[in-house]
Design a protein around this motif. Structure first.
Motif, PDB file in Angstrom:
ATOM      1  N   HIS A 117      22.025  -3.463 -38.086  1.00  0.00           N
ATOM      2  CA  HIS A 117      22.241  -2.149 -38.690  1.00  0.00           C
ATOM      3  C   HIS A 117      22.541  -2.257 -40.184  1.00  0.00           C
ATOM      4  CE1 HIS A 117      21.855   0.534 -35.281  1.00  0.00           C
ATOM      5  NE2 HIS A 117      22.498  -0.351 -34.540  1.00  0.00           N
ATOM      6  N   VAL A 118      23.250  -3.304 -40.590  1.00  0.00           N
ATOM      7  CA  VAL A 118      23.500  -3.485 -42.024  1.00  0.00           C
ATOM      8  C   VAL A 118      22.169  -3.653 -42.764  1.00  0.00           C
ATOM      9  CG1 VAL A 118      24.500  -5.009 -43.770  1.00  0.00           C
ATOM     10  CG2 VAL A 118      25.820  -4.428 -41.731  1.00  0.00           C
ATOM     11  N   ILE A 119      21.281  -4.480 -42.222  1.00  0.00           N
ATOM     12  CA  ILE A 119      19.984  -4.700 -42.866  1.00  0.00           C
ATOM     13  C   ILE A 119      19.123  -3.436 -42.788  1.00  0.00           C
ATOM     14  CG2 ILE A 119      17.840  -6.052 -42.744  1.00  0.00           C
ATOM     15  CD1 ILE A 119      19.557  -8.436 -41.860  1.00  0.00           C
ATOM     16  N   TRP A 120      19.216  -2.715 -41.684  1.00  0.00           N
ATOM     17  CA  TRP A 120      18.503  -1.435 -41.558  1.00  0.00           C
ATOM     18  C   TRP A 120      18.869  -0.521 -42.724  1.00  0.00           C
ATOM     19  CZ3 TRP A 120      15.035   1.068 -38.329  1.00  0.00           C
ATOM     20  CH2 TRP A 120      15.030   2.463 -38.351  1.00  0.00           C
ATOM     21  N   HIS A 121      20.152  -0.468 -43.052  1.00  0.00           N
ATOM     22  CA  HIS A 121      20.582   0.362 -44.180  1.00  0.00           C
ATOM     23  C   HIS A 121      20.167  -0.260 -45.516  1.00  0.00           C
ATOM     24  CE1 HIS A 121      23.074   2.777 -46.836  1.00  0.00           C
ATOM     25  NE2 HIS A 121      23.592   1.649 -47.319  1.00  0.00           N
TER      26      HIS A 121
END
Length: 311
Positions: free
Chosen positions: A104-108
């Motif tokens: 999710h961090v990379i998604w953002h």
């Protein structure tokens, strides 16, 4: 030693499945009865136990959760002060949670939500790529799981901060904060906020308008703690005002998430069904065996929680 299943929401015998035979040689697992008492029961394994469950076992000395969280057991009205509440510590669970958070961090960071919308509308437009060093990530909670998440994010190059109730030593690459003032200082530097806290009276409702407002504008929330940490209306308002660019939510009140809840269809929210990680049955079994050993020896079990603190 006899150990009773206590849950009003799960069939724990079915949940443990194939692990049952590995315990049978030394722990007799029995089902909870709705009437009468049983003086031979010294242990329990529980998840959301019935309100009167512990009143039926006068000699019960320890109750084991089936996971890292114990708030559902501590909230049981019949839990006596003399019963140790034991949580499961599982390195495999921490690894699984870390992978979920990193995704999710990379998604953002890489703006994949925007690319997904562009694909839907057949728009070919490249966005400026952001280096990991541009996206500071802050963790609420620095226990066993938080330590693994922080280490993995730092290894990828993200600036990582971690907040805890009291001061804790931090390894190189992790900036630590603690207490009320420390939380405010950390939030001012935060773009991605990851909630890993246990649920206590002090943390209930912590993910609120004030918390979101202290973050960098255009921030992102990853909520994997407990549903009661989040004020739903405040999150929706923060998304509407663009104070937050998006949110990943894995825990809710109640669960399952209600069919008409606005989170389901919100374009800036990713909903998962309390599936960020799961404790291994091997770890649950090891916890039961260690607890039985401690009870028989008259010792406090490993990983028994501080009832006053709630974790």
């Amino acid at each position: 030693m006899r150990c009773v299943f206590l849950s009003k929401s799960l069939d724990l015998r079915d949940y443990l499945g194939t692990e049952i035979p590995h315990l049978a040689d030394r722990i007799e697992l029995v089902d909870h009865r709705d009437d009468g008492t049983d003086a031979d029961i010294q242990m329990a394994i529980a998840w959301k136990p019935p309100d009167d469950a512990f009143a039926r076992y006068p000699n019960l000395q320890a109750v084991c959760s089936i996971g890292a969280g114990v708030d559902n057991i501590l909230a049981c009205p019949s839990l006596r002060p003399d019963i140790d509440v034991v949580r499961v510590v599982d390195p495999a669970q921490a690894q699984m949670m870390s992978g979920f958070v990193i995704w999710h961090v990379i998604w953002h960071q890489r703006r994949f939500a925007t690319y997904l919308a562009q694909q839907r509308d057949q728009i070919w437009r490249r966005l400026r790529q952001r280096a990991v060093q541009e996206v500071p990530v802050a963790l609420l909670g620095y226990g066993e799981i938080g330590q693994r998440v922080a280490a993995d994010l730092a290894m990828l190059g993200f600036p990582v901060m971690a907040w805890s109730r009291t001061e804790k030593p931090m390894p190189a690459g992790i900036i630590g904060y603690h207490g009320h003032d420390g939380l405010a200082d950390m939030l001012a530097r935060t773009e991605v906020l990851v909630n890993l806290l246990p649920l206590t009276p002090q943390t209930r409702g912590l993910l609120n308008r004030e918390t979101f407002g202290r973050m960098r504008r255009g921030g992102y929330l990853i909520q994997v703690g407990r549903g009661e940490h989040l004020v739903d209306a405040d999150l929706l308002a923060a998304l509407e005002s663009e104070q937050l660019a998006g949110a990943a939510l894995d825990v809710f009140v109640p669960e399952p998430l209600q069919p008409n809840h606005p989170f389901w269809r919100h374009p800036k929210i990713i909903v998962t069904p309390h599936d960020a990680c799961d404790v291994s049955l091997t770890a649950v079994s090891a916890t039961l065996r260690a607890t039985a050993d401690a009870v028989e020896a008259g010792r406090r079990p490993p990983h028994a929680v501080d009832r006053a603190q709630g974790y």
